[in-house]
Design an enzyme around this catalytic site. Structure first.
Site, PDB file in Angstrom:
ATOM      1  N   ASP A  31      38.955 -24.583  41.453  1.00 37.84           N
ATOM      2  CA  ASP A  31      40.023 -23.817  41.767  1.00 37.84           C
ATOM      3  C   ASP A  31      39.866 -23.601  43.249  1.00 37.84           C
ATOM      4  OD1 ASP A  31      40.902 -23.697  39.277  1.00 37.84           O
ATOM      5  OD2 ASP A  31      40.238 -21.397  38.736  1.00 37.84           O
ATOM      6  N   TYR A  42      49.412 -21.014  42.060  1.00 36.16           N
ATOM      7  CA  TYR A  42      48.202 -20.506  41.751  1.00 36.16           C
ATOM      8  C   TYR A  42      48.125 -18.978  41.789  1.00 36.16           C
ATOM      9  CZ  TYR A  42      43.166 -19.552  42.251  1.00 36.16           C
ATOM     10  OH  TYR A  42      41.427 -19.407  41.967  1.00 36.16           O
ATOM     11  N   GLU A  92      37.165 -27.812  37.744  1.00 31.08           N
ATOM     12  CA  GLU A  92      36.631 -26.568  37.055  1.00 31.08           C
ATOM     13  C   GLU A  92      36.611 -26.598  35.677  1.00 31.08           C
ATOM     14  OE1 GLU A  92      36.598 -21.599  37.881  1.00 31.08           O
ATOM     15  OE2 GLU A  92      37.258 -23.172  39.540  1.00 31.08           O
TER      16      GLU A  92
END
Length: 436
Positions: free
Chosen positions: A104, A307, A8
């Site tokens: 992501d 995350y 990303e």
């Protein structure tokens, strides 16, 4: 033939490339004899603007509303078109036979990749790298256990539906308001109802009429007893307060009743992003955006946390066996005695920690198992990191056992009540140190 890995952003792409051994740096990508790792810059493709459907829609007018395209189109974002062309050239290459989506691991990340893939017309096999931390070990394991791309297609459809809803609501209502009132006004699917809640709350505050009241307390050493007056202990008749105080003056208080109840409290659940933002605001006066930026850096740059954009406060059952190694990575400083106490016993495995049904895209925010160097963190980064560490350690501690003590005092015909707690196990004392 080579495999393309699409990240990303450049920083993540370069981390993946390093782990995969891609050392040949080119314009917008890195490669070796097996992989080409490239990246977006966030979104490279977005929904087309109204005038891209019909030139007449460039002019704002009530007569052209509502704007509802039969089929929604996408267009390349002008500011990042150079990187899009790099990615497109790679995907069109005859040397490429498959693509790994490494954006992501979430709804928005899926949208970033899929719009690029569709715009480039890439039709070859798709795979998905789905990881919740950027440690070398996590990247290697993820690349060795790729998911088929179709597994996450519905996630992309969900993100696309949200984007289309934003387009329909935002562009149509913004144009309608601006044209009707001849003033630059904006509206949005999320922005407008959120603003409405703020306005409603502001009106409540402005309409609130404060009323003075008194409460009477009796202090005995460090214990505070509150005077029992009707239901809520507030005395709105200020003259009544003086009358009660005069009647109490010089009187002795006696213990009327003592009630003891043994109680327990389970550790709090692990952090999701919202709960972490709430505590960081309460403890360190950080805004939600500041907290997110810090946690993102702890995840992406330092690799100390998993995350961050998660709405789950649980872990998956397959993570149970990895917990001891994560705990051992935190065996330093004030945490050592707590860690040793936990790992010397069977680690708790219950549904309040490990619950597959309570995890959708990502599990709770926890340390990754990388041994942290706290000296390289700023003061604020360290505060946020240690908050997650404390919550992670605490969930594996035994329940907090305590005794609730309610004491009633009688003074003439008046009553005071007070409450207190007595720790019944060592965990109680530990919680006072390890929690906030």
């Amino acid at each position: 033939m080579k495999t393309v890995v699409l990240a990303e952003k450049p920083s993540v792409g370069k981390e993946i490339a390093r782990v995969l051994g891609c050392k040949s740096a080119q314009n917008g990508y890195l490669e070796n004899d097996k992989y080409i790792v490239t990246w977006a810059l966030g979104h490279l493709v977005t929904l087309a603007t109204p005038d891209e459907y019909d030139k007449s829609l460039k002019e704002w007018s009530l007569d052209t509303l509502p704007m509802i395209p039969e089929v929604f189109k996408t267009s390349v974002i002008k500011e990042t078109s150079k990187q899009f062309n790099v990615v497109k050239t790679i995907l069109k290459s005859d040397k490429v036979d498959k693509l790994v989506i490494a954006t992501d691991a979430g709804r928005e990340g899926e949208l970033v990749a899929r719009w690029i893939i569709e715009k480039c017309g890439f039709k070859k096999p798709l795979y998905r790298l789905w990881i919740s931390s950027l440690t070398d070990d996590a990247i290697r394991k993820g690349m060795n256990n790729l998911y088929p791309g179709e597994k996450f297609y519905t996630l992309y459809e969900s993100a696309k539906a949200r984007a289309i809803a934003d387009w329909l609501v935002g562009l149509n209502i913004t144009r309608a308001l601006t044209c009707k009132y001849n003033s630059s006004l904006s509206a949005g699917r999320v922005q407008t109802p959120t603003l409405a809640m703020i306005v409603d709350r502001e009106e409540e505050i402005n309409k609130f009429q404060p009323v003075k009241y008194n409460r009477i307390y009796f202090l005995n050493n460090k214990t505070k007893f509150i005077f029992q007056y009707k239901q809520d202990n507030r005395i709105f008749n200020l003259e009544e307060t003086d009358k009660i105080l005069n009647n109490l003056n010089g009187k002795k208080c006696f213990v009327d009743n003592v009630i003891k109840n043994n109680k327990s409290a389970q550790p709090q659940l692990l952090y999701d992003l919202t709960e972490l933002q709430r505590d960081c605001n309460k403890l360190y006066n950080l805004t939600p955006k500041q907290t997110l930026d810090i946690v993102q850096k702890l995840y992406e740059h330092y690799k100390y946390l998993t995350y961050p954009r998660t709405d789950s406060r649980y872990l998956t059952s397959d993570m149970y066996n990895s917990i001891p190694s994560v705990l051992k990575s935190l065996d330093f400083g004030e945490y050592s005695k707590f860690i040793k106490n936990i790992i010397n016993k069977p680690i708790t495995n219950n549904k309040r920690i490990f619950n597959d049904k309570m995890v959708s895209d990502h599990y709770a925010i926890i340390p990754t198992g990388v041994k942290p160097n706290l000296n390289i963190l700023t003061g604020t980064e360290r505060n946020v990191f240690e908050l997650v560490v404390k919550r992670f350690i605490s969930v594996f501690m035994e329940d907090y056992q305590y005794q609730q003590i309610d004491v009633s005092l009688k003074c003439d015909n008046y009553y005071f009540k007070g409450k207190g707690k007595k720790f019944l196990n060592l965990a109680g004392k530990k919680y006072t140190k390890i929690l906030f």
